[in-house]
Motif scaffolding. Structure first.
Motif, PDB file in Angstrom:
ATOM      1  N   ALA A   1       0.793  -1.243  -0.074  1.00 36.93           N
ATOM      2  CA  ALA A   1       0.134  -0.014  -0.095  1.00 36.93           C
ATOM      3  C   ALA A   1       0.942   1.336  -0.006  1.00 36.93           C
ATOM      4  N   GLN A   2       1.839   1.300   0.790  1.00 36.04           N
ATOM      5  CA  GLN A   2       2.888   2.412   0.847  1.00 36.04           C
ATOM      6  C   GLN A   2       3.288   2.630  -0.425  1.00 36.04           C
ATOM      7  N   HIS A   3       4.064   1.598  -1.090  1.00 37.14           N
ATOM      8  CA  HIS A   3       4.667   1.523  -2.547  1.00 37.14           C
ATOM      9  C   HIS A   3       3.547   1.859  -3.493  1.00 37.14           C
ATOM     10  N   TYR A   4       2.505   1.539  -3.370  1.00 41.87           N
ATOM     11  CA  TYR A   4       1.383   2.054  -4.310  1.00 41.87           C
ATOM     12  C   TYR A   4       1.242   3.470  -4.155  1.00 41.87           C
ATOM     13  N   TYR A   5       1.146   3.958  -3.169  1.00 37.46           N
ATOM     14  CA  TYR A   5       1.087   5.564  -2.938  1.00 37.46           C
ATOM     15  C   TYR A   5       1.985   6.237  -3.448  1.00 37.46           C
ATOM     16  N   LYS A   6       3.139   5.876  -3.416  1.00 36.98           N
ATOM     17  CA  LYS A   6       4.495   6.572  -3.745  1.00 36.98           C
ATOM     18  C   LYS A   6       4.332   6.453  -5.312  1.00 36.98           C
ATOM     19  N   THR A   7       4.021   5.485  -5.672  1.00 37.24           N
ATOM     20  CA  THR A   7       4.235   5.067  -7.125  1.00 37.24           C
ATOM     21  C   THR A   7       3.185   5.920  -7.839  1.00 37.24           C
ATOM     22  N   MET A   8       1.863   5.973  -7.274  1.00 38.27           N
ATOM     23  CA  MET A   8       0.784   6.685  -7.861  1.00 38.27           C
ATOM     24  C   MET A   8       0.966   8.105  -7.634  1.00 38.27           C
ATOM     25  N   THR A   9       1.619   8.653  -6.886  1.00 34.99           N
ATOM     26  CA  THR A   9       1.560  10.082  -6.404  1.00 34.99           C
ATOM     27  C   THR A   9       2.792  10.588  -7.402  1.00 34.99           C
ATOM     28  N   ALA A  10       3.505   9.595  -7.660  1.00 37.19           N
ATOM     29  CA  ALA A  10       4.916  10.021  -8.587  1.00 37.19           C
ATOM     30  C   ALA A  10       4.166  10.441 -10.016  1.00 37.19           C
ATOM     31  N   THR A  11       3.263   9.819 -10.442  1.00 42.76           N
ATOM     32  CA  THR A  11       2.478   9.992 -11.855  1.00 42.76           C
ATOM     33  C   THR A  11       2.085  11.324 -11.910  1.00 42.76           C
ATOM     34  N   GLN A  12       1.817  11.975 -10.709  1.00 46.59           N
ATOM     35  CA  GLN A  12       1.168  13.510 -10.813  1.00 46.59           C
ATOM     36  C   GLN A  12       1.996  14.516 -10.690  1.00 46.59           C
ATOM     37  N   ALA A  13       3.344  14.224 -10.469  1.00 44.98           N
ATOM     38  CA  ALA A  13       4.550  15.190 -10.340  1.00 44.98           C
ATOM     39  C   ALA A  13       4.593  16.174 -11.744  1.00 44.98           C
ATOM     40  N   PRO A  14       5.143  17.254 -11.306  1.00 48.22           N
ATOM     41  CA  PRO A  14       5.239  18.158 -12.720  1.00 48.22           C
ATOM     42  C   PRO A  14       6.465  17.586 -13.851  1.00 48.22           C
ATOM     43  N   ASN A  15       7.165  16.631 -13.204  1.00 48.35           N
ATOM     44  CA  ASN A  15       8.238  16.299 -14.211  1.00 48.35           C
ATOM     45  C   ASN A  15       7.902  14.663 -14.531  1.00 48.35           C
ATOM     46  N   ALA A  16       6.767  14.277 -14.104  1.00 53.11           N
ATOM     47  CA  ALA A  16       6.339  13.058 -14.316  1.00 53.11           C
ATOM     48  C   ALA A  16       6.448  12.510 -15.890  1.00 53.11           C
ATOM     49  N   GLY A  17       6.995  11.259 -16.266  1.00 56.48           N
ATOM     50  CA  GLY A  17       6.726  10.749 -17.578  1.00 56.48           C
ATOM     51  C   GLY A  17       6.556   9.441 -17.989  1.00 56.48           C
ATOM     52  N   THR A  18       6.819   8.872 -18.930  1.00 56.53           N
ATOM     53  CA  THR A  18       6.555   7.469 -19.172  1.00 56.53           C
ATOM     54  C   THR A  18       7.272   6.474 -18.204  1.00 56.53           C
ATOM     55  N   LYS A  19       8.353   6.865 -17.556  1.00 60.77           N
ATOM     56  CA  LYS A  19       8.958   6.092 -16.574  1.00 60.77           C
ATOM     57  C   LYS A  19       8.049   5.801 -15.344  1.00 60.77           C
ATOM     58  N   GLU A  20       7.535   6.953 -14.912  1.00 61.07           N
ATOM     59  CA  GLU A  20       6.880   7.000 -13.619  1.00 61.07           C
ATOM     60  C   GLU A  20       5.368   6.430 -14.074  1.00 61.07           C
ATOM     61  N   LEU A  21       4.785   6.625 -15.084  1.00 61.87           N
ATOM     62  CA  LEU A  21       3.825   6.025 -15.475  1.00 61.87           C
ATOM     63  C   LEU A  21       3.655   4.277 -15.737  1.00 61.87           C
ATOM     64  N   GLU A  22       4.506   3.884 -16.161  1.00 60.89           N
ATOM     65  CA  GLU A  22       4.954   2.574 -16.510  1.00 60.89           C
ATOM     66  C   GLU A  22       5.298   1.755 -15.358  1.00 60.89           C
ATOM     67  N   ALA A  23       5.861   2.634 -14.097  1.00 56.04           N
ATOM     68  CA  ALA A  23       6.227   2.033 -12.799  1.00 56.04           C
ATOM     69  C   ALA A  23       4.912   1.791 -12.052  1.00 56.04           C
ATOM     70  N   TYR A  24       3.753   2.567 -12.356  1.00 52.27           N
ATOM     71  CA  TYR A  24       2.639   2.540 -11.671  1.00 52.27           C
ATOM     72  C   TYR A  24       1.833   1.331 -12.296  1.00 52.27           C
ATOM     73  N   LEU A  25       1.866   1.536 -13.624  1.00 52.25           N
ATOM     74  CA  LEU A  25       0.976   0.530 -14.235  1.00 52.25           C
ATOM     75  C   LEU A  25       1.519  -1.146 -13.994  1.00 52.25           C
ATOM     76  N   ALA A  26       2.781  -1.016 -13.755  1.00 50.54           N
ATOM     77  CA  ALA A  26       3.335  -2.660 -13.470  1.00 50.54           C
ATOM     78  C   ALA A  26       2.790  -2.976 -12.286  1.00 50.54           C
ATOM     79  N   LEU A  27       2.010  -2.291 -11.413  1.00 44.75           N
ATOM     80  CA  LEU A  27       1.450  -2.727 -10.066  1.00 44.75           C
ATOM     81  C   LEU A  27       0.000  -3.047 -10.180  1.00 44.75           C
ATOM     82  N   LEU A  28      -0.370  -2.958 -11.761  1.00 41.19           N
ATOM     83  CA  LEU A  28      -1.861  -3.027 -11.873  1.00 41.19           C
ATOM     84  C   LEU A  28      -2.025  -4.547 -12.724  1.00 41.19           C
ATOM     85  N   THR A  29      -3.306  -5.041 -12.871  1.00 38.25           N
ATOM     86  CA  THR A  29      -3.415  -6.683 -13.406  1.00 38.25           C
ATOM     87  C   THR A  29      -3.820  -5.755 -14.732  1.00 38.25           C
TER      88      THR A  29
END
Length: 153
Positions: free
Chosen positions: A28-56
């Motif tokens: 849950a902690q990892h999910y929160y950190k990874t999800m919020t990283a996708t909202q950062a001003p400098n977020a890009g494909t790397k952050e998005l794909e890290a988040y999507l890797a947590l999903l089915t």
């Protein structure tokens, strides 16, 4: 020799049991950190794909009142990628504070957080700013997020 075999069996079963342990609170902690990283001003494909890797692959998502359908479809992750890519990098400022984490055996968790964001809406090109308290209720299957339900306070 007999004692060595028994010791090896004991150690092997202990190690195997440890490998199967899923720490939902840590996830849950990892999910929160990874999800919020996708909202950062400098977020890009790397952050998005890290988040999507947590999903089915068939993840379902519901964001009341904007998205009321909670269907899971085979292309759920791809739909998330498309939707999130549209807003990726739209924030010029983003901060988030995790307020609470709740875990429910090994099947789910909820996170409650406060966020503040500023940016430019990618479609309307209008300036946006908001502060909200969110609750995400997450269902987990086989160590991955299978359903996301978002609520505003």
């Amino acid at each position: 020799m007999k004692h060595l075999v028994l010791l090896l069996l004991f150690v092997t079963s202990f190690v195997a049991r440890g490998e199967n342990t899923f720490d939902l609170k840590a996830f849950a902690q990892h999910y929160y950190k990874t999800m919020t990283a996708t909202q950062a001003p400098n977020a890009g494909t790397k952050e998005l794909e890290a988040y999507l890797a947590l999903l089915t692959d068939d993840v379902g998502s519901q964001h009341i009142p904007y998205q009321v359908d909670d269907s899971r479809t085979a292309d759920g992750k791809e739909l998330m990628r498309k939707g999130m890519s549209f807003y990726l990098g739209a924030h010029t400022h983003y901060e988030s504070e995790l307020l609470n984490t709740f875990t429910f055996n090994d099947s789910g968790f909820a996170i409650r957080y406060k966020n503040h964001a500023k940016g430019i809406h990618p479609q309307s090109k209008q300036q946006i700013e908001y502060t909200s308290v969110m609750m995400e209720v997450i269902e987990v299957e086989n160590g991955k997020v299978a359903m996301i339900r978002k609520y505003h306070q």
